[in-house]
Design a protein around this motif. Structure first.
Motif, mmCIF file in Angstrom:
data_model
loop_
_atom_site.group_PDB
_atom_site.id
_atom_site.type_symbol
_atom_site.label_atom_id
_atom_site.label_comp_id
_atom_site.label_asym_id
_atom_site.label_seq_id
_atom_site.Cartn_x
_atom_site.Cartn_y
_atom_site.Cartn_z
ATOM 1 N N PRO A 66 0.797 -1.228 0.000
ATOM 2 C CA PRO A 66 0.000 0.000 0.000
ATOM 3 C C PRO A 66 0.832 1.282 0.000
ATOM 4 O O PRO A 66 0.483 2.257 -0.661
ATOM 5 C CB PRO A 66 -0.837 -0.113 1.292
ATOM 6 C CG PRO A 66 -0.094 -1.087 2.146
ATOM 7 C CD PRO A 66 0.593 -2.024 1.225
ATOM 8 N N GLY A 67 1.935 1.308 0.748
ATOM 9 C CA GLY A 67 2.755 2.522 0.823
ATOM 10 C C GLY A 67 3.439 2.821 -0.502
ATOM 11 O O GLY A 67 3.870 1.915 -1.215
ATOM 12 N N HIS A 68 3.555 4.122 -0.809
ATOM 13 C CA HIS A 68 4.092 4.488 -2.114
ATOM 14 C C HIS A 68 5.610 4.644 -2.126
ATOM 15 O O HIS A 68 6.234 4.537 -3.179
ATOM 16 C CB HIS A 68 3.451 5.793 -2.604
ATOM 17 C CG HIS A 68 4.018 7.031 -1.978
ATOM 18 N ND1 HIS A 68 3.626 7.476 -0.737
ATOM 19 C CD2 HIS A 68 4.985 7.899 -2.398
ATOM 20 C CE1 HIS A 68 4.297 8.579 -0.434
ATOM 21 N NE2 HIS A 68 5.119 8.857 -1.421
ATOM 22 N N ARG A 69 6.240 4.879 -0.961
ATOM 23 C CA ARG A 69 7.670 5.174 -0.950
ATOM 24 C C ARG A 69 8.520 3.978 -1.401
ATOM 25 O O ARG A 69 9.366 4.100 -2.287
ATOM 26 C CB ARG A 69 8.108 5.631 0.441
ATOM 27 C CG ARG A 69 7.506 6.965 0.851
ATOM 28 C CD ARG A 69 8.100 7.436 2.163
ATOM 29 N NE ARG A 69 7.367 8.583 2.677
ATOM 30 C CZ ARG A 69 7.529 9.827 2.236
ATOM 31 N NH1 ARG A 69 8.400 10.081 1.274
ATOM 32 N NH2 ARG A 69 6.833 10.818 2.752
ATOM 33 N N ILE A 70 8.313 2.829 -0.766
ATOM 34 C CA ILE A 70 9.107 1.657 -1.119
ATOM 35 C C ILE A 70 8.814 1.207 -2.543
ATOM 36 O O ILE A 70 9.704 0.771 -3.279
ATOM 37 C CB ILE A 70 8.852 0.499 -0.110
ATOM 38 C CG1 ILE A 70 9.765 -0.693 -0.424
ATOM 39 C CG2 ILE A 70 7.392 0.060 -0.142
ATOM 40 C CD1 ILE A 70 11.236 -0.404 -0.264
ATOM 41 N N VAL A 71 7.536 1.348 -2.954
ATOM 42 C CA VAL A 71 7.159 0.975 -4.325
ATOM 43 C C VAL A 71 7.865 1.877 -5.331
ATOM 44 O O VAL A 71 8.449 1.408 -6.325
ATOM 45 C CB VAL A 71 5.629 1.063 -4.490
ATOM 46 C CG1 VAL A 71 5.256 0.974 -5.964
ATOM 47 C CG2 VAL A 71 4.947 -0.040 -3.709
ATOM 48 N N SER A 72 7.819 3.184 -5.084
ATOM 49 C CA SER A 72 8.474 4.130 -5.987
ATOM 50 C C SER A 72 9.978 3.895 -6.043
ATOM 51 O O SER A 72 10.600 3.984 -7.111
ATOM 52 C CB SER A 72 8.202 5.573 -5.539
ATOM 53 O OG SER A 72 6.829 5.881 -5.638
ATOM 54 N N LEU A 73 10.576 3.571 -4.890
ATOM 55 C CA LEU A 73 12.015 3.332 -4.851
ATOM 56 C C LEU A 73 12.390 2.084 -5.653
ATOM 57 O O LEU A 73 13.353 2.098 -6.431
ATOM 58 C CB LEU A 73 12.482 3.179 -3.402
ATOM 59 C CG LEU A 73 13.988 2.964 -3.196
ATOM 60 C CD1 LEU A 73 14.776 4.134 -3.767
ATOM 61 C CD2 LEU A 73 14.299 2.777 -1.714
ATOM 62 N N LEU A 74 11.615 1.003 -5.487
ATOM 63 C CA LEU A 74 11.897 -0.231 -6.237
ATOM 64 C C LEU A 74 11.750 -0.005 -7.741
ATOM 65 O O LEU A 74 12.580 -0.462 -8.536
ATOM 66 C CB LEU A 74 10.959 -1.346 -5.786
ATOM 67 C CG LEU A 74 11.293 -2.029 -4.455
ATOM 68 C CD1 LEU A 74 10.175 -2.986 -4.060
ATOM 69 C CD2 LEU A 74 12.621 -2.767 -4.546
ATOM 70 N N LEU A 75 10.690 0.685 -8.126
ATOM 71 C CA LEU A 75 10.486 0.965 -9.553
ATOM 72 C C LEU A 75 11.588 1.864 -10.091
ATOM 73 O O LEU A 75 12.065 1.683 -11.217
ATOM 74 C CB LEU A 75 9.113 1.613 -9.768
ATOM 75 C CG LEU A 75 7.898 0.689 -9.610
ATOM 76 C CD1 LEU A 75 6.610 1.503 -9.595
ATOM 77 C CD2 LEU A 75 7.852 -0.342 -10.732
ATOM 78 N N ALA A 76 12.014 2.861 -9.275
ATOM 79 C CA ALA A 76 13.094 3.753 -9.700
ATOM 80 C C ALA A 76 14.384 2.969 -9.930
ATOM 81 O O ALA A 76 15.116 3.217 -10.893
ATOM 82 C CB ALA A 76 13.318 4.845 -8.661
ATOM 83 N N ILE A 77 14.652 1.996 -9.056
ATOM 84 C CA ILE A 77 15.869 1.188 -9.183
ATOM 85 C C ILE A 77 15.848 0.361 -10.469
ATOM 86 O O ILE A 77 16.835 0.314 -11.213
ATOM 87 C CB ILE A 77 16.038 0.264 -7.959
ATOM 88 C CG1 ILE A 77 16.388 1.097 -6.720
ATOM 89 C CG2 ILE A 77 17.116 -0.782 -8.212
ATOM 90 C CD1 ILE A 77 16.369 0.310 -5.428
ATOM 91 N N ALA A 121 11.929 10.888 -7.130
ATOM 92 C CA ALA A 121 11.439 12.114 -6.490
ATOM 93 C C ALA A 121 10.245 11.819 -5.586
ATOM 94 O O ALA A 121 10.132 12.364 -4.486
ATOM 95 C CB ALA A 121 11.066 13.137 -7.561
ATOM 96 N N SER A 122 9.352 10.931 -6.031
ATOM 97 C CA SER A 122 8.188 10.589 -5.212
ATOM 98 C C SER A 122 8.595 9.763 -4.001
ATOM 99 O O SER A 122 7.978 9.851 -2.939
ATOM 100 C CB SER A 122 7.163 9.821 -6.048
ATOM 101 O OG SER A 122 7.615 8.516 -6.342
ATOM 102 N N ALA A 123 9.670 8.976 -4.123
ATOM 103 C CA ALA A 123 10.121 8.134 -3.018
ATOM 104 C C ALA A 123 10.740 8.956 -1.893
ATOM 105 O O ALA A 123 10.586 8.630 -0.710
ATOM 106 C CB ALA A 123 11.127 7.099 -3.516
ATOM 107 N N VAL A 124 11.449 10.039 -2.251
ATOM 108 C CA VAL A 124 12.138 10.846 -1.237
ATOM 109 C C VAL A 124 11.329 12.067 -0.811
ATOM 110 O O VAL A 124 11.759 12.823 0.061
ATOM 111 C CB VAL A 124 13.520 11.296 -1.751
ATOM 112 C CG1 VAL A 124 14.382 10.089 -2.087
ATOM 113 C CG2 VAL A 124 13.387 12.204 -2.970
#
Length: 263
Positions: A66-77, A121-124
């Motif tokens: 559900p949380g967007h930070r870890i999802v955004s970080l994984l996708l960014a990687i 940017a969305s992750a941080v």
């Protein structure tokens, strides 16, 4: 960054991963995946199975958490990884989208780079933004479907029927590290250095002397197994197809035609 934009970003990026993974699986099942054999990630070689698995796993996590930070970080990687891979393969055929003949260009590199930057940017970001999972799933599925349809249309529009009836030489080009090449040799009961129909059809290795004039004439033979029909008087007048099914179809067509001419 508002909730709708973030949901579209995450859903769209996930949908692209699902679409490319599905396209590679589809192409591989038909032995049409033109995956590079050498280094495709700096000095390393990542197999198509590894990349497909990574795309599916990250997609599943992006739609489950559900949380967007870890999802955004994984996708960014993973998109940053695509930038590295695309830069390594710039100008070469990569098979990333399961489309034969598509080469890596600036649009591929910059598209992945901008997506990775937006996701990072969305992750941080210090903002607490809600990104509903059901809407993510809808966007992801819609993106995957649109992408799949677009790739199928591209395949159809770029497929050109070429008249090779004036060609008098056919090369079956094999690679020692290609599993589809090994399968073709078993199915056709032939190996490198074999010939058929009084030399009209030759089975050759990718580094053989017979292929050198083709490459010197600018003919691209980079995906295997490949079948190359050509005019022996003019090596630049050649047509290349790759894939197990394509090779068998062209072989059968040539055998039938040559036998008819000899009758």
């Amino acid at each position: 960054m508002n909730s709708l934009f973030l949901t579209l970003l995450i859903g769209g990026a996930t949908g692209v991963l699902l679409g490319t993974a599905g396209a590679k699986i589809w192409a591989a099942a038909r032995t049409r995946l033109a995956w590079p054999e050498g280094a495709n990630f700096l000095r390393f070689h990542l197999s198509s199975n590894f990349v497909i698995a990574a795309e599916i796993i990250v997609s599943a996590i992006a739609l489950a958490i559900p949380g967007h930070r870890i999802v955004s970080l994984l996708l960014a990687i993973i998109y940053a990884g695509f930038v590295v891979g695309a830069t390594t393969l710039k100008g070469q055929e990569c098979g990333c989208f399961g489309i034969e003949g598509m080469k890596v260009g600036p649009a591929h590199i910059w598209g992945c780079a901008l997506t990775a930057a937006a996701l990072l940017a969305s992750a941080v970001s210090s903002e607490e933004i809600v990104s509903p999972r059901p809407l993510r799933l809808v966007v992801a599925l819609a993106s995957a479907v649109v992408m799949t349809v677009a790739m199928q249309l591209w395949n159809r529009l770029t497929r050109v029927e070429i008249d090779d009836t004036h060609h008098d030489q056919l090369f079956i080009v094999l690679s020692p590290t290609c599993t589809a090449c090994a399968a073709l040799k078993v199915m056709e009961n032939h190996d490198v250095n074999d010939s058929e129909l009084d030399g009209a059809i030759l089975w050759v290795d990718r580094d053989s002397e017979q292929i050198a004039p083709l490459r010197e004439a600018g003919v691209d033979v980079s995906a295997y197994p490949a079948v190359v029909s050509m005019n022996s008087a003019d090596p630049s007048d050649a047509h290349v197809q790759s894939g197990l099914r394509e090779c068998r179809e062209v072989l059968q067509s040539w055998r039938t035609r040559q036998l008819a001419l000899q009758a």
